[in-house]
Design a protein around this motif. Structure first.
Motif, short mmCIF file in Angstrom:
data_model
loop_
_atom_site.label_atom_id
_atom_site.label_comp_id
_atom_site.label_asym_id
_atom_site.label_seq_id
_atom_site.Cartn_x
_atom_site.Cartn_y
_atom_site.Cartn_z
N VAL A 171 0.83 -1.22 0.00
CA VAL A 171 0.00 0.00 0.00
C VAL A 171 0.86 1.26 0.00
CG1 VAL A 171 -1.76 1.28 1.26
CG2 VAL A 171 -1.90 -1.21 1.12
N VAL A 172 1.82 1.34 0.91
CA VAL A 172 2.65 2.55 0.99
C VAL A 172 3.65 2.59 -0.15
CG1 VAL A 172 4.26 3.84 2.45
CG2 VAL A 172 2.27 2.72 3.47
N GLU A 173 4.06 1.42 -0.66
CA GLU A 173 4.91 1.42 -1.85
C GLU A 173 4.18 2.06 -3.03
OE1 GLU A 173 8.27 0.08 -2.20
OE2 GLU A 173 7.97 0.51 -0.07
N VAL A 174 2.89 1.84 -3.14
CA VAL A 174 2.07 2.48 -4.18
C VAL A 174 1.89 3.97 -3.89
CG1 VAL A 174 -0.29 2.58 -5.11
CG2 VAL A 174 0.87 0.37 -4.89
N MET A 175 1.77 4.29 -2.61
CA MET A 175 1.49 5.67 -2.19
C MET A 175 2.70 6.60 -2.40
SD MET A 175 0.17 6.74 1.61
CE MET A 175 -0.53 8.34 1.99
N THR A 176 3.91 6.10 -2.19
CA THR A 176 5.16 6.85 -2.32
C THR A 176 5.11 8.25 -1.69
OG1 THR A 176 4.62 7.65 -4.56
CG2 THR A 176 5.89 5.60 -4.39
N PRO A 177 4.97 8.35 -0.38
CA PRO A 177 4.99 9.66 0.29
C PRO A 177 6.34 10.35 0.08
CG PRO A 177 4.29 7.89 1.78
CD PRO A 177 4.85 7.23 0.57
N GLN A 178 6.37 11.66 0.31
CA GLN A 178 7.58 12.44 0.11
C GLN A 178 7.93 13.23 1.36
OE1 GLN A 178 9.43 12.25 -2.84
NE2 GLN A 178 7.93 10.60 -3.22
N PRO A 179 9.23 13.45 1.62
CA PRO A 179 9.63 14.29 2.75
C PRO A 179 9.02 15.68 2.65
CG PRO A 179 11.53 13.14 1.81
CD PRO A 179 10.39 12.92 0.87
N GLY A 180 8.61 16.22 3.78
CA GLY A 180 8.07 17.58 3.84
C GLY A 180 6.58 17.69 3.61
N GLU A 181 5.92 16.60 3.23
CA GLU A 181 4.47 16.66 3.00
C GLU A 181 3.69 16.61 4.31
OE1 GLU A 181 3.95 14.72 -1.43
OE2 GLU A 181 3.87 13.35 0.27
N LYS A 182 2.42 16.94 4.21
CA LYS A 182 1.47 16.76 5.32
C LYS A 182 0.60 15.55 4.96
CE LYS A 182 -0.19 21.06 5.33
NZ LYS A 182 0.69 21.90 4.50
N ILE A 183 0.65 14.52 5.79
CA ILE A 183 0.02 13.24 5.46
C ILE A 183 -0.82 12.76 6.64
CG2 ILE A 183 0.44 10.82 4.84
CD1 ILE A 183 2.98 11.70 3.44
N LEU A 184 -1.98 12.21 6.32
CA LEU A 184 -2.89 11.64 7.31
C LEU A 184 -3.07 10.15 7.05
CD1 LEU A 184 -5.12 11.75 9.56
CD2 LEU A 184 -6.73 12.39 7.75
N ASP A 185 -2.85 9.35 8.09
CA ASP A 185 -3.23 7.94 8.07
C ASP A 185 -4.44 7.83 8.98
OD1 ASP A 185 -3.46 5.21 8.06
OD2 ASP A 185 -1.41 4.78 8.68
N LEU A 186 -5.61 7.68 8.37
CA LEU A 186 -6.86 7.91 9.08
C LEU A 186 -7.28 6.74 9.97
CD1 LEU A 186 -9.17 9.83 9.62
CD2 LEU A 186 -10.23 9.10 7.47
N SER A 187 -6.98 5.52 9.57
CA SER A 187 -7.31 4.34 10.39
C SER A 187 -6.02 3.57 10.59
CB SER A 187 -8.37 3.48 9.68
OG SER A 187 -9.52 4.23 9.39
N ALA A 188 -5.16 4.08 11.47
CA ALA A 188 -3.74 3.76 11.40
C ALA A 188 -3.28 2.57 12.25
CB ALA A 188 -2.92 4.99 11.80
N ALA A 189 -4.01 2.23 13.32
CA ALA A 189 -3.52 1.18 14.22
C ALA A 189 -3.49 -0.17 13.50
CB ALA A 189 -4.41 1.10 15.46
N PRO A 190 -2.51 -1.02 13.85
CA PRO A 190 -1.49 -0.84 14.91
C PRO A 190 -0.27 -0.04 14.50
CG PRO A 190 -1.27 -3.02 13.95
CD PRO A 190 -2.48 -2.40 13.29
#
Length: 455
Positions: free
Chosen positions: A93-112
């Motif tokens: 999932v996160v490999e597809v998402m490829t977040p970047q340094p400096g962004e504002k990101i929300l993981d809404l249903s994050a646990a665990p």
């Protein structure tokens, strides 16, 4: 494994000739994976360090299959946050998402915290990561994993999507909705999920997922990315839900993403009136890959940019309130952490500079926990220890992972050792594990009581 009869009938009707190879995967053992924490260790360094028999997961450069008999969850490297134990398909999932340094990101249903900690690796301690879970006990586990992995730029909340949407309109560059689902893709990993499953439960999950997505899209900036994922096979919770979401929100489009060639496309023939790009959603099937079931959709928000004013945090202005911390830092650290300081009760944090006012939100962890103000002294936190490297402190004591002393430390025992009196960072093969306080060659143990090993 006894699978629900209605599930078998449904999957046979959906998969036709694929049903037999699909259903035979339930006779196989579940796959086990771990993902290296690149905030703490490089891939080549870990492979030179570990004795685990690992095999590369093809879609994750720092992901590996391991044999269950090796029990990496009961190894000092796990407590040091060198890796996160995670199901291999979930890493996609996160490999597809490829977040970047400096962004504002929300993981809404994050646990665990598997995907949160994966996002944090991409962000490289830069930007703002808000990790939320609606369940208090799960949010606390999430916070513990953020701490263990040494993440400095995360805020952990325990809120409903509705309350977050009011606070963060058009705020985030990326949002991950790893939606609570019927869990069909995890039957092999978690047989108890079979007992909870029913056709009615699938419908209830789809209704809940729709509400979560409706709130999430309000928090996304124009041109921002919304990633939706589940660990279920049901079209009602996957293609059909995304198809309806795009119809209801025409300013969103489904993006095509280059992925590992053994991943499959979403099934447009499972949808009435498919929207453009529904075939660009992603399916991970256990009869195609070595992993459990997963679904991923990547959505892009279009339209005019929205302007909102956000209430800013109120940092500490009275430097006297930082006096004990600064004294500790000058005595024990080679580099003094700086940033936006806030006090949360008696606990001192550095908050990501992009974070806005947190009043009236249920906040579990408002940033990087430095420690606690006691009477005329400052006690450093476990989170501070786990986010430091040995060369960032003035005093540290190192043990090998198979030493008696490291086991004694993890059990909470005091031990004798040569060194400098005062606070010492305890490290395992050079990687931080926690604090000890040395006095006359006796190391008082400050490994948290709730984390101590019983045997």
């Amino acid at each position: 494994m006894q699978l629900p009869d209605d599930f078998l009938v449904k999957m046979k009707d959906l998969l036709n000739e694929e049903f037999e190879p699909f259903i035979t995967t339930y006779n196989d053992k579940q796959t086990n994976g771990l993902r290296l924490n690149t905030l703490k260790i490089k891939k080549e360094d870990f492979l030179n360090l570990t004795s685990f028999a690992l095999k590369q997961i093809p879609w994750v450069d720092v992901g590996f299959y391991y044999n269950h008999e090796e029990r990496p969850g009961k190894h000092p490297y796990h407590e040091a946050g060198l890796y996160y134990i995670q199901e291999p398909s979930a890493m996609a999932v996160v490999e597809v998402m490829t977040p970047q340094p400096g962004e504002k990101i929300l993981d809404l249903s994050a646990a665990p915290g598997g995907k949160t900690t994966h996002i944090a690796q991409y962000m490289k301690q830069q930007g703002l990561l808000v990790a939320n879970d609606i369940h208090p006990s799960r949010a606390r586990i999430l916070s513990q994993n953020v701490e263990r992995m040494g993440i400095r730029n995360a805020v952990v909340t325990n809120e409903t999507p509705e309350r977050l949407a009011k606070r963060f309109p058009s705020f985030f560059d990326r949002i991950l909705v790893d939606a609570p689902c019927s869990g069909e893709g995890m039957f092999r990993k978690n047989p108890l999920a079979c007992d909870e499953w029913s056709l009615n439960y699938v419908e209830a999950c789809a209704r809940r997922q729709k509400n979560i997505l409706d709130q999430a899209c309000q928090m996304l900036k124009t041109e921002g990315q919304l990633v939706y994922s589940t660990c279920t096979f049901s079209p009602e919770e996957n293609e059909q839900l995304i198809n309806q979401f795009v119809k209801d929100h025409p300013n969103f489009e489904i993006e095509r993403i280059d992925v590992y060639d053994q991943f499959s496309s979403g099934r447009s023939h499972w949808v009435d009136g498919p929207v453009k790009g529904i075939e660009h959603t992603i399916r991970l099937w256990p009869h195609h890959i070595k992993g459990e079931g997963h679904f991923i959709a990547v959505l892009r928000k279009n339209g005019a940019r929205e302007q909102h004013k956000y209430k800013q945090l109120r940092p500490i202005k009275n430097k006297n309130r930082l006096k004990d911390y600064l004294t500790f830092a000058k005595e024990n650290l080679r580099t003094i952490p700086k940033g936006t300081f806030i006090l949360f009760g008696d606990d001192l944090y550095i908050v990501p500079s992009e974070m806005i006012l947190m009043d009236h939100l249920k906040v579990i962890r408002p940033g990087w926990h430095l420690g606690t103000n006691k009477k005329n002294r400052f006690q450093p936190s476990h989170a501070l220890a786990l986010s430091l490297k040995a060369n960032e402190v003035k005093h540290h004591v190192n043990f090998s992972s198979d030493s008696h002393d490291i086991l004694a430390y993890l059990k909470g025992e005091a031990f004798r050792v040569q060194g400098e009196n005062g606070w010492n960072l305890i490290t395992v093969d050079g990687y931080s594990l926690g604090w000890g306080k040395l006095s006359n060659q006796l190391m008082k143990n400050h490994f948290p009581k709730g984390l101590r090993w019983m045997s």
